[in-house]
Each structure stands twice: as C-alpha cells, then as structure tokens.
Design a protein around this motif. Sequence first.
Motif, PDB file in Angstrom:
ATOM      1  N   ILE A 287       5.534   8.084   8.332  1.00 58.20           N
ATOM      2  CA  ILE A 287       5.953   7.641   7.002  1.00 58.20           C
ATOM      3  C   ILE A 287       4.692   7.297   6.224  1.00 58.20           C
ATOM      4  N   THR A 288       4.562   7.876   5.041  1.00 56.11           N
ATOM      5  CA  THR A 288       3.432   7.547   4.170  1.00 56.11           C
ATOM      6  C   THR A 288       3.968   6.869   2.916  1.00 56.11           C
ATOM      7  N   VAL A 289       3.238   5.858   2.468  1.00 55.76           N
ATOM      8  CA  VAL A 289       3.591   5.137   1.245  1.00 55.76           C
ATOM      9  C   VAL A 289       2.399   5.193   0.298  1.00 55.76           C
ATOM     10  N   PHE A 290       2.672   5.502  -0.965  1.00 57.53           N
ATOM     11  CA  PHE A 290       1.653   5.399  -1.998  1.00 57.53           C
ATOM     12  C   PHE A 290       2.015   4.230  -2.898  1.00 57.53           C
ATOM     13  N   ASP A 291       1.142   3.234  -2.946  1.00 56.31           N
ATOM     14  CA  ASP A 291       1.329   2.058  -3.795  1.00 56.31           C
ATOM     15  C   ASP A 291       0.604   2.327  -5.114  1.00 56.31           C
ATOM     16  N   GLY A 292       1.324   2.866  -6.070  1.00 60.09           N
ATOM     17  CA  GLY A 292       0.721   3.224  -7.358  1.00 60.09           C
ATOM     18  C   GLY A 292       0.796   2.070  -8.330  1.00 60.09           C
ATOM     19  N   THR A 293      -0.289   1.323  -8.431  1.00 59.09           N
ATOM     20  CA  THR A 293      -0.284   0.107  -9.251  1.00 59.09           C
ATOM     21  C   THR A 293      -0.619   0.378 -10.713  1.00 59.09           C
TER      22      THR A 293
END
Length: 321
Positions: A287-293
């Motif tokens: 599982i990959t997560v991108f935290d786009g702030t």
Amino acid sequence: MLIVPEREIADLMTREAAFEAVEKVFAAMAAGEARNFPVVREALGHEEALYGFKGGFDGAGLTLGLKAGGYWPHNLERRGLINHQSTVFLFDPDTGMVRAMVGGNLLTALRTAAASSVSIRHLARPDAKVIGMIGAGHQATFQLRAALEQRGFEKVIGWNYHPEMLPNIEKVAAEAGLPFEAVELDGMRAADVIISITSAFAPSLMADHVSPGTHVACMGTDTKGKQEVEAALLARATVFTDEVAQSVSLGEAQHAVAEGLIAETDLIQIGEVINGTHLGRTDAQEITVFDGTGVGLQDLAVASAVVDLAVEQGVAIEVDF
C-alpha cells in the motif's frame, strides 16, 4: 510588472503543462535545489475563512514568489463563487523586483490535480483498473480528469459526505466513457487507486477500507487538525509526500506521527522517486500513500509557466509598478 488575469488561465494552462511543472519542481526539491518557506495559515474569525501564504525559491527554475489566498466555505452558496480563492505573485530572484501577478484559482485546482497524478504515475500499480474518489466537490473533478490519464482505468467508484454531489464526478467518468458506481466507504476495497479530496477534520477512509496493493492520494489535508484518512492506514503503508516538514506539521501525516504510529524519518519525498534515488513501489501488495499537502513551489511552478505562455500569446497585461 505582468498581470495574467484569472479569465485567461483556462486558455493557457493545460493538464499536461501543469503535470510537467509540478513533476520538475518535486524533483528539484528532492535534489536540494528548491525549498519552500514556512506556511502562514490562519482562521480569520470572519466568514469561517482560512487565509494564508505559501512561498519558496526554486534555484533550478529560478522562480521566487508566494501565493496568497485560502478557503471561504460559504462562497458558492452565498455568492456563486468557488470556495478557494488565491493569487500568485512572482519576483525576479536577481533583483527582488515584482515580476508578475497571476490569478491562482484555476491554477490551484490544476496543480493539486497534477500532484496526485504525478503520484499515481510513479506509485500506482501498472495494472490499476478501478479508481475510487472520496469527495465530489469542485476540485474532485480536476483530480479525476488528471488521474484518468495515468492508467488504463476501466471503472470509477465514488463516495461523498453529501451524496447529491456525486453526479459531479459521474459526469467526468461519463466523459471518459467509463462506468461510475456510488459506493459506501467499505466499497473502496475494490479500488486500485483512491483519491481523497475533502476538507474534513475527521477521517472517513479507514485502514480496513483499503486493499493490499492500493495507492492512496490524500489531497485535502493542508491545515493543522484536518484529517481525511485513519492514521492506522499510514502505519500500514509506505508513505510519500511532497515535503516532509509540511506533511508532519499540517498534512495527513501529522496525526500518525503524533500518535507514534510512524516517524518523520519514515516519510519519503515523491521527488526521490522521480529522480530515481528511491525505488517507489516495490511489490504488487504494497500500500502506498501520497500525502499531498500543497507546497508553495507547486504554485510558483505553474504560475511561472503560465506567465511565459501569456507573454508568447500576447495576453499578458504589462503595467508600470
């Protein structure tokens, strides 16, 4: 000084150009050639609005400036205006003189969509077929259009706090010739890619709503206290972000770090994957997560590109300042 009004942006900036600008600036950040300045973001105590400044300097692209703006939650219902309002200011890095003022509303939507689509291109499984959307507001349509260009998706599923808004993303799916299905949150287990784009302060997507191998782009959390996904999801995932410091202070990772589920050192800049200094996804079950702030350098990159296009096409307004 050059002025590029909001009304000109739609005819100047394409999704492809926004993608290229954002991908380049993420790479420059990871290479240490560009840096963001600390974010100022405050509640006004008026109209329930959030207002702030994001800025930075890209030494590779020689771009210096800031975006001023924020979120007015009642704009659409009271005034027929979009809730996000912003303006970008660019300065000459050699002299400090103001170079341009650029309408930032459409650019914000395009650069935010470009960031999630960059993450999908570099982190989602090549065989991803189902894309899930959490959120169906103004920005969700930009997110979905950009995302659909990154993989051979065959179906769109969606959930929103206000189900009556789901036709917004169903229309985008129809434009692409894809079927759309409204689902409950546990239905997101069928998705290979999930984009969350809400303004929530409590999580909706839980860890057990996400299947192994999924890529999740969290695009709505850009303020202390906001949260779209359960912190436990980040503990199950490999977490990438636009900028580590901002992710920890006001992004989705703020909660997982505060709860001790992950450490700041676990976060990886997406630019490292773009530059080839990090492998990115390593297997089909990860599982990959991108935290786009939403970093200021994204805004400066797309604004600089649009100024160049406006000059080329003769629509930039020049004023003495």
